[in-house]
Design an enzyme around this catalytic site. Structure first.
Site, PDB file in Angstrom:
ATOM      1  CB  CYS A 151      -0.920   0.005   1.215  1.00  0.00           C
ATOM      2  SG  CYS A 151      -2.170  -1.278   1.139  1.00  0.00           S
TER       3      CYS A 151
HETATM    4  N1  LIG Z   1      -2.483  -6.208   1.719  1.00  0.00           N
HETATM    5  C1  LIG Z   1      -3.043  -5.197   2.325  1.00  0.00           C
HETATM    6  O1  LIG Z   1      -2.800  -4.997   3.503  1.00  0.00           O
HETATM    7  C2  LIG Z   1      -4.013  -4.260   1.615  1.00  0.00           C
HETATM    8  C3  LIG Z   1      -4.715  -3.336   2.390  1.00  0.00           C
HETATM    9  C4  LIG Z   1      -5.627  -2.490   1.786  1.00  0.00           C
HETATM   10  C5  LIG Z   1      -5.797  -2.538   0.409  1.00  0.00           C
HETATM   11  N2  LIG Z   1      -5.099  -3.425  -0.369  1.00  0.00           N
HETATM   12  C6  LIG Z   1      -5.401  -3.441  -1.800  1.00  0.00           C
HETATM   13  O2  LIG Z   1      -6.179  -4.580  -2.101  1.00  0.00           O
HETATM   14  C7  LIG Z   1      -5.840  -5.079  -3.392  1.00  0.00           C
HETATM   15  C8  LIG Z   1      -5.405  -6.542  -3.291  1.00  0.00           C
HETATM   16  O3  LIG Z   1      -4.252  -6.619  -2.479  1.00  0.00           O
HETATM   17  P1  LIG Z   1      -3.774  -7.946  -1.772  1.00  0.00           P
HETATM   18  O4  LIG Z   1      -2.778  -7.523  -0.770  1.00  0.00           O
HETATM   19  O5  LIG Z   1      -4.936  -8.767  -1.336  1.00  0.00           O
HETATM   20  O6  LIG Z   1      -3.052  -8.670  -3.003  1.00  0.00           O
HETATM   21  P2  LIG Z   1      -2.595 -10.217  -3.102  1.00  0.00           P
HETATM   22  O7  LIG Z   1      -1.509 -10.250  -4.099  1.00  0.00           O
HETATM   23  O8  LIG Z   1      -2.384 -10.775  -1.740  1.00  0.00           O
HETATM   24  O9  LIG Z   1      -3.875 -10.947  -3.689  1.00  0.00           O
HETATM   25  C9  LIG Z   1      -4.395 -10.703  -4.953  1.00  0.00           C
HETATM   26  C10 LIG Z   1      -4.913 -12.012  -5.507  1.00  0.00           C
HETATM   27  O10 LIG Z   1      -5.557 -11.746  -6.763  1.00  0.00           O
HETATM   28  C11 LIG Z   1      -5.292 -12.822  -7.635  1.00  0.00           C
HETATM   29  N3  LIG Z   1      -5.529 -12.368  -9.005  1.00  0.00           N
HETATM   30  C12 LIG Z   1      -4.759 -11.577  -9.778  1.00  0.00           C
HETATM   31  N4  LIG Z   1      -5.358 -11.371 -10.962  1.00  0.00           N
HETATM   32  C13 LIG Z   1      -6.524 -12.033 -10.951  1.00  0.00           C
HETATM   33  C14 LIG Z   1      -7.570 -12.172 -11.890  1.00  0.00           C
HETATM   34  N5  LIG Z   1      -7.521 -11.605 -13.093  1.00  0.00           N
HETATM   35  N6  LIG Z   1      -8.620 -12.956 -11.535  1.00  0.00           N
HETATM   36  C15 LIG Z   1      -8.682 -13.559 -10.326  1.00  0.00           C
HETATM   37  N7  LIG Z   1      -7.705 -13.432  -9.389  1.00  0.00           N
HETATM   38  C16 LIG Z   1      -6.649 -12.672  -9.702  1.00  0.00           C
HETATM   39  C17 LIG Z   1      -3.862 -13.204  -7.324  1.00  0.00           C
HETATM   40  O11 LIG Z   1      -3.579 -14.523  -7.732  1.00  0.00           O
HETATM   41  C18 LIG Z   1      -3.840 -13.037  -5.792  1.00  0.00           C
HETATM   42  O12 LIG Z   1      -4.173 -14.249  -5.140  1.00  0.00           O
HETATM   43  C19 LIG Z   1      -4.757  -4.146  -3.916  1.00  0.00           C
HETATM   44  O13 LIG Z   1      -5.373  -3.150  -4.689  1.00  0.00           O
HETATM   45  C20 LIG Z   1      -4.184  -3.549  -2.662  1.00  0.00           C
HETATM   46  O14 LIG Z   1      -3.614  -2.279  -2.903  1.00  0.00           O
HETATM   47  C21 LIG Z   1      -4.206  -4.295   0.237  1.00  0.00           C
END
Ligand SMILES: NC(=O)c1ccc[n+]([C@@H]2O[C@H](COP(=O)([O-])OP(=O)(O)OC[C@H]3O[C@@H](n4cnc5c(N)ncnc54)[C@H](O)[C@@H]3O)[C@@H](O)[C@H]2O)c1
Length: 440
Positions: free
Chosen positions: A274
């Site tokens: 983030c």
């Molecule tokens: N990790 C955090 O603490 C956090 C906090 C707030 C917001 N976010 C936001 O949330 C979003 C996701 O982050 P995250 O940390 O969960 O990421 P992550 O990488 O842990 O998970 C994302 C998942 O999406 C899957 N994926 C990718 N493309 C895909 C598609 N086309 N179809 C289906 N699945 C698909 C990946 O395989 C992965 O498992 C981002 O925008 C991030 O900025 C993350």
């Protein structure tokens, strides 16, 4: 009764299937929460290994317990699949896919675009689509909506669209998905009404806002606020150090002010999905409007200089002991970017290790949460975590603390290490000080 009212009734009766796309740090806790309050949930991910693990009842995220997944599977309320053609089976589709930066630090929306295309391909009447991925204001309107509309269905009447930012804080035991207030913006009032009803069943406090853009901008503000304040204390750390003032002492004292001050802490650089990334989504978008986001740029400049600063402190400390970094044996403590987590994305620890190797040091690491370093495109160091014993710690010319995990044996390290360079004040805060402990 209007269609939205009928859908809301189905939500309340739990005759409403929730689909979550992207089963990572954000998507998986959401799946569990909706499942645990009684919704049938389908999890979608293109990563088959994750799908298989979840269907087998195991979790790949340390703070998400496997038994919670198993309980939902046993109750027949959860199934994971890599088959995006099944998206039409879900009444609500919540998108939690990554939003990284490209090599040139521009928003990389390919995951969101691909997912929106997949949702559009199976979109049916009455479906609710909600984007949760962090992104610049306008993404829901400009990237997702046109794709969903292309088949002829009308937003707010035939289908519903909303944006709700995720506020997951991995490793934080005080808050969980259910107790973190959830901001929601809808494309139309009907979209907002349906989305807030759904989230309201799973999350204690839902905060409706005027539009999807306001909801998108809220998340960016929260992350810019952190990035800028962290940069500020990082800069003050360097200034105070020249004056022989310990910034940690200053923050502890300032914290006693009961109003108008919130503590932020310096460190070896930003990490995670983030804070180092999201502010630049706004920078990119603001350019379209001829606006420069100077605070964001400056904070980025200061924060991205911190790994080099820490390395410099290490080199100075070795130099004082008549040693060069080249050829020195260095043990880096912590590869995860954040205390008590196993998340190494954008971790300054990896960047620092890369640079130390580049400068000719013999580098090892220890991290109780990461038994092996993930080899990713930008970091090619393949190592296993060193087990910390008196003998193993003694072998190094210096120990460099990057992440202050609670599980490190601080007393043992303090007793055994020749030199400790501490970028988190972790030793001093625990009462382990001395001439061989150097703040960085
Ligand atoms: N990790 C955090 O603490 C956090 C906090 C707030 C917001 N976010 C936001 O949330 C979003 C996701 O982050 P995250 O940390 O969960 O990421 P992550 O990488 O842990 O998970 C994302 C998942 O999406 C899957 N994926 C990718 N493309 C895909 C598609 N086309 N179809 C289906 N699945 C698909 C990946 O395989 C992965 O498992 C981002 O925008 C991030 O900025 C993350």
């Amino acid at each position: 009764m209007s269609e939205v009212e009928r859908l809301k009734e189905r939500v309340l009766r739990r005759e409403y299937t929730v689909g979550v796309i992207g089963l990572g740090y954000v998507g998986l806790p959401l799946v569990l929460r909706f499942g645990e309050v009684g919704f049938p949930v389908i999890g979608f991910d293109i990563d088959r290994a994750k799908v298989d693990q979840l269907n087998a009842g195991t979790s790949y995220i340390q703070h998400v317990a496997g038994p919670r997944v198993q309980a939902l599977i046993a109750a027949k309320r959860f199934e994971a699949t890599a088959d995006l053609r099944r998206l039409g089976e879900a009444d609500a589709v919540i998108i939690c896919v990554p939003t990284p930066l490209t090599q040139h630090r521009d928003p990389d929306l390919r995951y969101v675009e691909k997912t929106a295309d997949a949702v559009a391909a199976t979109l049916r009447r009455n479906q609710l689509v909600c984007l949760e991925s962090t992104t610049y204001p306008g993404t829901t309107d400009e990237i997702v909506l046109p794709r969903l509309r292309a088949g002829g269905l009308r937003v707010g009447e035939d289908f519903f669209l909303a944006f709700s930012p995720e506020r997951e804080d991995p490793g934080n035991t005080q808050f969980e998905t259910a107790t973190i207030p959830k901001v929601v913006g809808g494309t139309t009032p009907a979209c907002l009404d349906l989305a807030t009803t759904l989230y309201g069943e799973a999350i204690k406090k839902v905060v409706p806002v005027a539009s999807t853009r306001v909801a998108e901008a809220t998340k960016i503000l929260e992350n810019v606020y952190r990035a800028v304040n962290i940069a500020l204390v990082n800069e003050l750390k360097i200034a105070f150090e020249r004056m022989d003032i310990n910034v940690w002492d200053v923050i502890e004292a300032a914290k006693t002010k009961p109003f108008g001050f919130q503590p932020f802490y310096p460190g070896p650089g930003l990490g995670g999905h983030c804070i180092p990334i999201d502010p630049f989504y706004l920078t990119w978008k603001a350019r379209e409007y001829g606006v420069a986001t100077r605070f964001i740029e400056l904070a980025g400049e200061i924060n991205s200089g911190m790994p080099a600063y820490v390395i410099h402190k290490l080199m100075d400390a070795l130099n004082d002991r008549g040693k060069a970094l080249k050829g020195a044996r260095i043990l880096v403590l912590g590869a995860a970017y954040k205390k008590d987590t196993d998340d190494s994305r954008e971790s300054p620890g990896l960047e620092i290790m890369d640079e130390l190797v580049h400068k000719g040091a013999a580098v090892d690491y220890s991290d109780p949460h990461l038994p092996r370093l993930p080899v990713v495109r930008r970091h090619q160091i393949d190592r296993a975590s060193v087990v910390l014993t008196e003998e193993s710690v003694k072998r190094y010319d210096a120990v460099l603390l990057v992440t202050d995990h609670s599980r490190f044996p601080y007393e043992l390290i303090h007793r055994s290490a020749t030199l400790i360079v501490d970028s988190r004040n972790a030793f001093r805060a625990r009462g382990f000080d001395g001439p061989h402990v150097i703040p960085a």
